[in-house]
Write a protein that holds these residues in place. Structure first.
Motif, PDB file in Angstrom:
ATOM      1  N   SER A 125       0.861  -1.143  -0.096  1.00 60.60           N
ATOM      2  CA  SER A 125      -0.224  -0.034   0.128  1.00 60.60           C
ATOM      3  C   SER A 125       0.869   1.458  -0.145  1.00 60.60           C
ATOM      4  CB  SER A 125      -1.101   0.061   1.151  1.00 60.60           C
ATOM      5  OG  SER A 125      -0.308   0.353   2.537  1.00 60.60           O
ATOM      6  N   VAL A 126       0.246   2.464  -0.438  1.00 57.81           N
ATOM      7  CA  VAL A 126       0.718   3.661  -0.459  1.00 57.81           C
ATOM      8  C   VAL A 126       0.159   4.711  -0.047  1.00 57.81           C
ATOM      9  CG1 VAL A 126       0.426   3.917  -2.988  1.00 57.81           C
ATOM     10  CG2 VAL A 126       2.357   5.104  -1.855  1.00 57.81           C
ATOM     11  N   GLU A 127       0.548   5.549   0.766  1.00 59.89           N
ATOM     12  CA  GLU A 127      -0.237   6.742   0.952  1.00 59.89           C
ATOM     13  C   GLU A 127       0.190   8.173   0.292  1.00 59.89           C
ATOM     14  OE1 GLU A 127       0.065   7.101   5.280  1.00 59.89           O
ATOM     15  OE2 GLU A 127      -0.484   5.047   5.847  1.00 59.89           O
ATOM     16  N   HIS A 128      -0.631   8.711  -0.413  1.00 62.17           N
ATOM     17  CA  HIS A 128      -0.395   9.827  -1.257  1.00 62.17           C
ATOM     18  C   HIS A 128      -0.873  11.171  -0.281  1.00 62.17           C
ATOM     19  CE1 HIS A 128       0.296   7.237  -4.557  1.00 62.17           C
ATOM     20  NE2 HIS A 128      -0.894   6.670  -4.194  1.00 62.17           N
ATOM     21  N   ASP A 129       0.304  11.892  -0.189  1.00 66.81           N
ATOM     22  CA  ASP A 129      -0.052  13.262   0.470  1.00 66.81           C
ATOM     23  C   ASP A 129       0.014  14.261  -0.601  1.00 66.81           C
ATOM     24  OD1 ASP A 129      -0.713  13.177   3.446  1.00 66.81           O
ATOM     25  OD2 ASP A 129       1.048  12.130   3.311  1.00 66.81           O
ATOM     26  N   LEU A 130      -1.077  15.250  -1.177  1.00 67.95           N
ATOM     27  CA  LEU A 130      -0.981  16.019  -2.111  1.00 67.95           C
ATOM     28  C   LEU A 130      -1.241  17.552  -1.560  1.00 67.95           C
ATOM     29  CD1 LEU A 130      -2.626  13.629  -3.318  1.00 67.95           C
ATOM     30  CD2 LEU A 130      -1.942  14.454  -5.383  1.00 67.95           C
ATOM     31  N   VAL A 131      -0.261  18.348  -1.765  1.00 69.80           N
ATOM     32  CA  VAL A 131      -0.565  19.782  -1.550  1.00 69.80           C
ATOM     33  C   VAL A 131      -0.563  20.689  -2.561  1.00 69.80           C
ATOM     34  CG1 VAL A 131       0.536  21.790   0.117  1.00 69.80           C
ATOM     35  CG2 VAL A 131       0.785  19.220   0.678  1.00 69.80           C
ATOM     36  N   PHE A 132      -1.691  21.148  -3.016  1.00 69.64           N
ATOM     37  CA  PHE A 132      -1.544  22.095  -4.158  1.00 69.64           C
ATOM     38  C   PHE A 132      -1.720  23.721  -3.673  1.00 69.64           C
ATOM     39  CE2 PHE A 132      -4.307  18.149  -4.343  1.00 69.64           C
ATOM     40  CZ  PHE A 132      -4.097  18.074  -5.887  1.00 69.64           C
ATOM     41  N   PHE A 133      -1.019  24.214  -4.621  1.00 70.38           N
ATOM     42  CA  PHE A 133      -1.099  25.750  -4.649  1.00 70.38           C
ATOM     43  C   PHE A 133      -1.832  26.303  -5.832  1.00 70.38           C
ATOM     44  CE2 PHE A 133       2.279  24.126  -1.941  1.00 70.38           C
ATOM     45  CZ  PHE A 133       2.179  24.844  -0.727  1.00 70.38           C
ATOM     46  N   MET A 134      -2.997  26.818  -5.846  1.00 66.43           N
ATOM     47  CA  MET A 134      -3.596  27.266  -6.813  1.00 66.43           C
ATOM     48  C   MET A 134      -3.986  28.828  -6.915  1.00 66.43           C
ATOM     49  SD  MET A 134      -7.460  26.199  -8.267  1.00 66.43           S
ATOM     50  CE  MET A 134      -8.292  27.055  -6.983  1.00 66.43           C
ATOM     51  N   LYS A 135      -3.183  29.434  -7.935  1.00 63.02           N
ATOM     52  CA  LYS A 135      -3.463  30.851  -8.346  1.00 63.02           C
ATOM     53  C   LYS A 135      -4.989  31.407  -8.069  1.00 63.02           C
ATOM     54  CE  LYS A 135      -1.302  34.437 -10.759  1.00 63.02           C
ATOM     55  NZ  LYS A 135      -2.520  35.568 -10.621  1.00 63.02           N
ATOM     56  N   GLU A 136      -4.773  32.377  -7.092  1.00 59.99           N
ATOM     57  CA  GLU A 136      -6.430  32.964  -7.184  1.00 59.99           C
ATOM     58  C   GLU A 136      -6.741  33.982  -8.326  1.00 59.99           C
ATOM     59  OE1 GLU A 136      -6.297  34.638  -3.145  1.00 59.99           O
ATOM     60  OE2 GLU A 136      -6.937  32.725  -2.264  1.00 59.99           O
ATOM     61  N   GLU A 137      -7.790  33.810  -8.624  1.00 62.48           N
ATOM     62  CA  GLU A 137      -8.254  34.712  -9.996  1.00 62.48           C
ATOM     63  C   GLU A 137      -8.196  36.054  -9.595  1.00 62.48           C
ATOM     64  OE1 GLU A 137     -11.998  34.894 -13.117  1.00 62.48           O
ATOM     65  OE2 GLU A 137     -12.357  33.855 -11.073  1.00 62.48           O
ATOM     66  N   ASN A 138      -7.624  36.988 -10.600  1.00 63.97           N
ATOM     67  CA  ASN A 138      -7.169  38.380 -10.561  1.00 63.97           C
ATOM     68  C   ASN A 138      -6.468  38.862  -9.294  1.00 63.97           C
ATOM     69  OD1 ASN A 138      -8.743  38.652 -12.926  1.00 63.97           O
ATOM     70  ND2 ASN A 138     -10.859  38.757 -11.528  1.00 63.97           N
ATOM     71  N   ARG A 139      -5.710  37.865  -8.715  1.00 64.65           N
ATOM     72  CA  ARG A 139      -4.640  38.164  -7.570  1.00 64.65           C
ATOM     73  C   ARG A 139      -3.410  37.359  -7.721  1.00 64.65           C
ATOM     74  NH1 ARG A 139      -8.015  37.145  -1.994  1.00 64.65           N
ATOM     75  NH2 ARG A 139      -6.213  38.236  -1.359  1.00 64.65           N
ATOM     76  N   ASP A 140      -2.440  38.006  -6.912  1.00 68.14           N
ATOM     77  CA  ASP A 140      -1.002  37.421  -7.106  1.00 68.14           C
ATOM     78  C   ASP A 140      -0.615  36.322  -6.086  1.00 68.14           C
ATOM     79  OD1 ASP A 140      -0.313  39.134  -9.265  1.00 68.14           O
ATOM     80  OD2 ASP A 140       0.299  40.858  -7.940  1.00 68.14           O
ATOM     81  N   SER A 141      -1.764  36.037  -5.190  1.00 71.74           N
ATOM     82  CA  SER A 141      -1.474  35.186  -4.148  1.00 71.74           C
ATOM     83  C   SER A 141      -2.217  33.834  -4.533  1.00 71.74           C
ATOM     84  CB  SER A 141      -2.439  35.417  -2.842  1.00 71.74           C
ATOM     85  OG  SER A 141      -3.842  35.729  -2.973  1.00 71.74           O
ATOM     86  N   TYR A 142      -1.860  32.823  -3.791  1.00 72.21           N
ATOM     87  CA  TYR A 142      -2.135  31.278  -4.217  1.00 72.21           C
ATOM     88  C   TYR A 142      -2.933  30.899  -3.054  1.00 72.21           C
ATOM     89  CZ  TYR A 142       0.929  31.288  -8.017  1.00 72.21           C
ATOM     90  OH  TYR A 142       1.639  31.327  -9.339  1.00 72.21           O
ATOM     91  N   GLU A 143      -4.111  29.977  -3.231  1.00 71.80           N
ATOM     92  CA  GLU A 143      -4.597  29.126  -2.335  1.00 71.80           C
ATOM     93  C   GLU A 143      -4.049  28.059  -2.110  1.00 71.80           C
ATOM     94  OE1 GLU A 143      -9.153  27.963  -1.403  1.00 71.80           O
ATOM     95  OE2 GLU A 143      -8.824  28.426  -3.267  1.00 71.80           O
ATOM     96  N   ARG A 144      -3.959  27.332  -0.840  1.00 67.61           N
ATOM     97  CA  ARG A 144      -3.456  26.260  -0.523  1.00 67.61           C
ATOM     98  C   ARG A 144      -4.374  25.052   0.094  1.00 67.61           C
ATOM     99  NH1 ARG A 144      -1.294  23.240   3.770  1.00 67.61           N
ATOM    100  NH2 ARG A 144       0.738  22.072   3.578  1.00 67.61           N
ATOM    101  N   PHE A 145      -4.465  24.026  -0.456  1.00 72.14           N
ATOM    102  CA  PHE A 145      -5.232  22.959  -0.277  1.00 72.14           C
ATOM    103  C   PHE A 145      -4.738  21.620  -0.136  1.00 72.14           C
ATOM    104  CE2 PHE A 145      -6.599  23.944  -4.318  1.00 72.14           C
ATOM    105  CZ  PHE A 145      -7.042  22.605  -4.870  1.00 72.14           C
ATOM    106  N   GLU A 146      -5.151  20.598   0.518  1.00 74.36           N
ATOM    107  CA  GLU A 146      -4.467  19.274   0.514  1.00 74.36           C
ATOM    108  C   GLU A 146      -5.684  18.141   0.253  1.00 74.36           C
ATOM    109  OE1 GLU A 146      -2.447  18.346   4.474  1.00 74.36           O
ATOM    110  OE2 GLU A 146      -1.754  20.804   4.362  1.00 74.36           O
TER     111      GLU A 146
END
Length: 247
Positions: A177-198
């Motif tokens: 078995s394998v455990e996958h931990d995925l951390v996403f950084f998605m650019k927020e629309e019309n902004r220079d910041s990124y949203e983080r979710f897992e």
């Protein structure tokens, strides 16, 4: 396992996945076993990419997935592609409402989200109930080699202007078995910041002989096993395909 926002990023992350090879695999099986105009159910259909490709070739196909979010994307894509595909939210272990189908598929390692032999057997039995006599069951799974040697204790990175991903793999508590931990950084629309979710996923596979035994127990005859779409199964095979028919 829940997908939530992952469903809406799934296709972007799967850009390099060779769905054309799954399509060719299905077509080759139908030609070899002389299956004409089959009714197909794709279990674990995700965002519907493969069912849409099959529908465009005039196959009669339905899709099942556990994720409501994935199915929402699939329905929108099917409408855009101008194909009619019924999609249903169901757990593959509790499949119901289908009978006398010619073919059922479970592709892209969807079966590896089952974590015990009992869960796999229950799924095989439900598939068996839904097929007509001599109906064909096609599925693929990660090989033990891939779980142990490719995933192992590895970290993968995807870096894009709009979306970045840090994907960490660790050996799971259960064998193979394998455990996958995925951390996403998605650019927020019309902004220079990124949203983080897992997202957190667990996958498990079993030795080939275990799958063979469970298929036999569920009432299937294994016709072929194929490695990596069109190769002989070897020690370093990463994806194993099974072709089985209902006895």
């Amino acid at each position: 396992m829940t997908y939530n926002r992952f469903a809406y990023l799934y296709d972007e992350l799967m850009n390099d996945v060779p769905y054309d090879k799954w399509l060719q695999f299905v077509n080759d099986v139908f030609q070899k076993y002389e299956i004409n105009q089959p009714t197909i159910l794709d279990i674990g259909c995700g965002t519907g990419t493969l069912p849409i490709l099959l529908a465009k070739q005039n196959y009669t196909i339905s899709g099942v997935d556990l994720s409501e979010e994935m199915l929402s994307v699939a329905m929108a894509k099917a409408e855009q592609a101008r194909v009619q595909i019924p999609f249903y939210q169901q757990n593959m272990m509790e499949l119901e409402g289908f009978n006398q189908l010619d073919c059922i598929t479970i592709f892209c390692d969807s079966l590896n989200y089952l974590h015990s032999e009992d869960q796999v057997l229950r799924t095989f039995e439900k598939v068996h109930e839904s097929l007509k006599d001599q109906g064909i069951f096609l599925f693929d799974v990660h090989s033990p080699y891939k779980i142990e040697e490719i995933f192992g204790e590895e970290t993968f990175f995807i870096d894009d202007e709009e979306l970045s991903l840090v994907w960490s793999c660790t050996q799971g508590e259960q064998p193979l078995s394998v455990e996958h931990d995925l951390v996403f950084f998605m650019k927020e629309e019309n902004r220079d910041s990124y949203e983080r979710f897992e997202e957190y996923h667990i996958q498990r596979t079993f030795p080939i002989e275990t799958y063979r035994a469970l298929l036999n127990q569920a009432g299937f005859e294994v016709k072929e096993m194929i490695g990596d779409f069109d190769q002989a199964v070897e020690e370093s095979t990463e994806r194993i395909f099974f072709i089985a028919t209902k006895k």
